[in-house]
Design a protein around this motif. Structure first.
Motif, PDB file in Angstrom:
ATOM      1  N   TRP A  57       8.196 -48.125  84.042  1.00  0.00           N
ATOM      2  CA  TRP A  57       9.545 -47.576  84.172  1.00  0.00           C
ATOM      3  C   TRP A  57      10.256 -47.486  82.816  1.00  0.00           C
ATOM      4  O   TRP A  57      11.080 -46.589  82.603  1.00  0.00           O
ATOM      5  CB  TRP A  57      10.369 -48.419  85.149  1.00  0.00           C
ATOM      6  CG  TRP A  57      10.680 -49.807  84.667  1.00  0.00           C
ATOM      7  CD1 TRP A  57       9.965 -50.930  84.897  1.00  0.00           C
ATOM      8  CD2 TRP A  57      11.803 -50.197  83.866  1.00  0.00           C
ATOM      9  NE1 TRP A  57      10.552 -52.011  84.279  1.00  0.00           N
ATOM     10  CE2 TRP A  57      11.695 -51.585  83.656  1.00  0.00           C
ATOM     11  CE3 TRP A  57      12.884 -49.515  83.316  1.00  0.00           C
ATOM     12  CZ2 TRP A  57      12.612 -52.306  82.915  1.00  0.00           C
ATOM     13  CZ3 TRP A  57      13.812 -50.235  82.584  1.00  0.00           C
ATOM     14  CH2 TRP A  57      13.680 -51.609  82.389  1.00  0.00           C
ATOM     15  N   THR A  58       9.934 -48.413  81.893  1.00  0.00           N
ATOM     16  CA  THR A  58      10.542 -48.346  80.564  1.00  0.00           C
ATOM     17  C   THR A  58      10.161 -47.044  79.869  1.00  0.00           C
ATOM     18  O   THR A  58      11.014 -46.356  79.278  1.00  0.00           O
ATOM     19  CB  THR A  58      10.087 -49.534  79.701  1.00  0.00           C
ATOM     20  OG1 THR A  58      10.440 -50.753  80.351  1.00  0.00           O
ATOM     21  CG2 THR A  58      10.727 -49.481  78.325  1.00  0.00           C
ATOM     22  N   GLU A  59       8.898 -46.687  79.945  1.00  0.00           N
ATOM     23  CA  GLU A  59       8.434 -45.431  79.351  1.00  0.00           C
ATOM     24  C   GLU A  59       9.105 -44.228  79.994  1.00  0.00           C
ATOM     25  O   GLU A  59       9.571 -43.313  79.313  1.00  0.00           O
ATOM     26  CB  GLU A  59       6.917 -45.331  79.510  1.00  0.00           C
ATOM     27  CG  GLU A  59       6.335 -44.011  79.035  1.00  0.00           C
ATOM     28  CD  GLU A  59       4.856 -43.895  79.347  1.00  0.00           C
ATOM     29  OE1 GLU A  59       4.224 -42.956  78.848  1.00  0.00           O
ATOM     30  OE2 GLU A  59       4.334 -44.743  80.114  1.00  0.00           O
ATOM     31  N   ARG A  60       9.179 -44.249  81.318  1.00  0.00           N
ATOM     32  CA  ARG A  60       9.760 -43.105  82.034  1.00  0.00           C
ATOM     33  C   ARG A  60      11.241 -42.934  81.696  1.00  0.00           C
ATOM     34  O   ARG A  60      11.705 -41.805  81.469  1.00  0.00           O
ATOM     35  CB  ARG A  60       9.566 -43.280  83.536  1.00  0.00           C
ATOM     36  CG  ARG A  60       8.117 -43.145  83.995  1.00  0.00           C
ATOM     37  CD  ARG A  60       8.018 -43.027  85.502  1.00  0.00           C
ATOM     38  NE  ARG A  60       8.395 -44.289  86.152  1.00  0.00           N
ATOM     39  CZ  ARG A  60       7.543 -45.266  86.426  1.00  0.00           C
ATOM     40  NH1 ARG A  60       6.270 -45.142  86.095  1.00  0.00           N
ATOM     41  NH2 ARG A  60       7.942 -46.362  87.018  1.00  0.00           N
ATOM     42  N   VAL A  61      11.983 -44.027  81.669  1.00  0.00           N
ATOM     43  CA  VAL A  61      13.422 -43.942  81.396  1.00  0.00           C
ATOM     44  C   VAL A  61      13.672 -43.462  79.963  1.00  0.00           C
ATOM     45  O   VAL A  61      14.449 -42.526  79.727  1.00  0.00           O
ATOM     46  CB  VAL A  61      14.103 -45.305  81.629  1.00  0.00           C
ATOM     47  CG1 VAL A  61      15.538 -45.285  81.106  1.00  0.00           C
ATOM     48  CG2 VAL A  61      14.088 -45.662  83.106  1.00  0.00           C
ATOM     49  N   TYR A 101       5.901 -41.678  69.936  1.00  0.00           N
ATOM     50  CA  TYR A 101       5.367 -41.949  71.280  1.00  0.00           C
ATOM     51  C   TYR A 101       3.933 -41.435  71.400  1.00  0.00           C
ATOM     52  O   TYR A 101       3.048 -42.144  71.909  1.00  0.00           O
ATOM     53  CB  TYR A 101       6.267 -41.280  72.316  1.00  0.00           C
ATOM     54  CG  TYR A 101       5.726 -41.280  73.723  1.00  0.00           C
ATOM     55  CD1 TYR A 101       5.670 -42.458  74.466  1.00  0.00           C
ATOM     56  CD2 TYR A 101       5.292 -40.095  74.315  1.00  0.00           C
ATOM     57  CE1 TYR A 101       5.178 -42.447  75.769  1.00  0.00           C
ATOM     58  CE2 TYR A 101       4.806 -40.078  75.608  1.00  0.00           C
ATOM     59  CZ  TYR A 101       4.750 -41.259  76.332  1.00  0.00           C
ATOM     60  OH  TYR A 101       4.261 -41.248  77.613  1.00  0.00           O
ATOM     61  N   ARG A 157      12.400 -39.807  79.371  1.00  0.00           N
ATOM     62  CA  ARG A 157      13.209 -38.800  80.077  1.00  0.00           C
ATOM     63  C   ARG A 157      14.541 -38.618  79.379  1.00  0.00           C
ATOM     64  O   ARG A 157      15.071 -37.508  79.307  1.00  0.00           O
ATOM     65  CB  ARG A 157      13.415 -39.214  81.535  1.00  0.00           C
ATOM     66  CG  ARG A 157      12.165 -39.239  82.403  1.00  0.00           C
ATOM     67  CD  ARG A 157      11.441 -37.909  82.505  1.00  0.00           C
ATOM     68  NE  ARG A 157      10.667 -37.566  81.327  1.00  0.00           N
ATOM     69  CZ  ARG A 157       9.468 -38.109  81.029  1.00  0.00           C
ATOM     70  NH1 ARG A 157       8.948 -39.052  81.802  1.00  0.00           N
ATOM     71  NH2 ARG A 157       8.814 -37.730  79.959  1.00  0.00           N
ATOM     72  N   ASP A 211      13.795 -36.474  76.481  1.00  0.00           N
ATOM     73  CA  ASP A 211      13.592 -35.091  76.914  1.00  0.00           C
ATOM     74  C   ASP A 211      14.922 -34.386  77.175  1.00  0.00           C
ATOM     75  O   ASP A 211      15.086 -33.199  76.857  1.00  0.00           O
ATOM     76  CB  ASP A 211      12.734 -35.050  78.184  1.00  0.00           C
ATOM     77  CG  ASP A 211      11.286 -35.427  77.906  1.00  0.00           C
ATOM     78  OD1 ASP A 211      10.873 -35.337  76.740  1.00  0.00           O
ATOM     79  OD2 ASP A 211      10.584 -35.830  78.862  1.00  0.00           O
ATOM     80  N   ALA A 217       8.465 -47.164  74.095  1.00  0.00           N
ATOM     81  CA  ALA A 217       8.078 -46.403  75.289  1.00  0.00           C
ATOM     82  C   ALA A 217       6.564 -46.318  75.419  1.00  0.00           C
ATOM     83  O   ALA A 217       6.006 -46.501  76.511  1.00  0.00           O
ATOM     84  CB  ALA A 217       8.683 -45.001  75.225  1.00  0.00           C
TER      85      ALA A 217
END
Length: 310
Positions: free
Chosen positions: A140-144, A192, A147, A150, A134
């Motif tokens: 988008w890879t980091e966001r998916v 991360y 999240r 999270d 990530a």
């Protein structure tokens, strides 16, 4: 952000400053053992860490030589009269089946080592790879990925472990897997954060400009440099894994009888506490000593690597 996360991120940030790679770094496995040696060497400067390291080494010694230390097999019924108090022949007394409590506590050290290695190994490996990918990929890879982390992190580790055991079934192996799964988000967040720091260092830019591919950038440059702080965090996490696995066994969702797991022994001794309190006291003291040992070791490593503690 809870206190545990703040402490881990502070240690990771400080420890990351000690680990600057060059464009051609050694492999991750080599760096892991070098970092482990450096962490333990740093810990020897702290008195509490020395005590913790001594206790951890004693636990490992007992686990390895349990067949020679214990006078009886862990599950041998009738080794003595039932519910004998501690005496010269049975140092920790006997349980309701006449099993020697000292032998069962000694053999329980083997299971505790397994819990620490397997549970932390699962969470550390998967969490590190998740956070590393990530932090490196971004977009988008980091966001998916983050999240998802999270969402899972919003549940308590105990609830996640209980849900995992409910799906997998009650056993010590499944309890270790469940505890490992529950801690994945914690290690992913730490990995991360450290990856974001390392990605902006000069050595990474030099490797990128030199034409290094994605896999080389991840596994030969980023991963070796995030290993040291993660070792510190993992040291602190072993005690949590031991407590969580013992808690599941106490609830009947972990190790099953006649396994000499300390949490299961605590659960079995509840009905005899007034009559034979030693059935619960000695496993409970063993859990306390192991948790204290890893906490002392982890705190000592944190203070040794964190310049703000000096």
């Amino acid at each position: 952000m809870n206190k545990r996360m703040k402490t881990a991120l502070a240690v990771a940030s400080a420890a990351g400053q000690h680990s600057h790679s060059i464009p051609d770094t050694p492999g991750p496995l080599s760096v892991f053992f070098r970092s482990l040696y450096a962490v333990l060497s740093a810990a020897t400067a702290n008195r509490g860490a020395k005590v913790g390291l001594f206790l951890v080494l004693a636990l490992i010694f007992v686990a390895i030589f349990a067949p020679w230390i214990a006078p009886y097999p862990a599950d041998q019924m009738g080794a003595g009269m039932a519910l004998l108090p501690p005496n010269a022949d049975y140092w920790f007394g006997t349980d309701e089946f006449g099993r020697d409590m000292f032998s069962r506590v000694v053999y329980g050290a083997q299971l505790t080592i397994q819990v620490g290695l397997i549970a932390v190994g699962i969470s550390l490996t998967i969490g590190t790879l998740t956070g590393l990918v990530a932090g490196y990929a971004g977009g988008w890879t980091e966001r998916v990925l983050m999240r998802l982390v999270d969402v899972v992190f919003s549940f308590t580790e105990t609830l996640i472990a209980l849900a995992a055991v409910a799906v997998l079934g009650p056993s010590l192996t499944n309890a270790m897997i469940a505890v490992g799964i529950a801690a994945i988000p914690f290690y992913a967040r730490v990995a991360y954060s450290v990856t974001l720091v390392e990605r902006n260092r000069a050595y990474f830019d030099a490797a990128y400009v030199a034409g290094a591919g994605h896999l080389r950038l991840i596994f030969r440059h980023l991963l070796p440099n995030i290993i040291p702080p993660l070792i510190v965090v993992a040291t602190l996490g072993v005690s949590s894994a031991v407590l969580a696995a013992a808690g599941l066994s106490f609830l009947g969702l972990g190790a099953q009888p006649p396994s000499p797991e300390w949490g299961a022994m605590l659960s079995a001794g509840r009905d005899y506490f007034n009559q034979a309190p030693w059935i619960m006291i000695f496993p409970g003291v063993a859990i306390m000593v192991v948790v204290l040992a890893f906490n002392l070791l982890g705190d000592g490593v944190r203070e040794a690597l964190d310049p703000r503690q000096k």
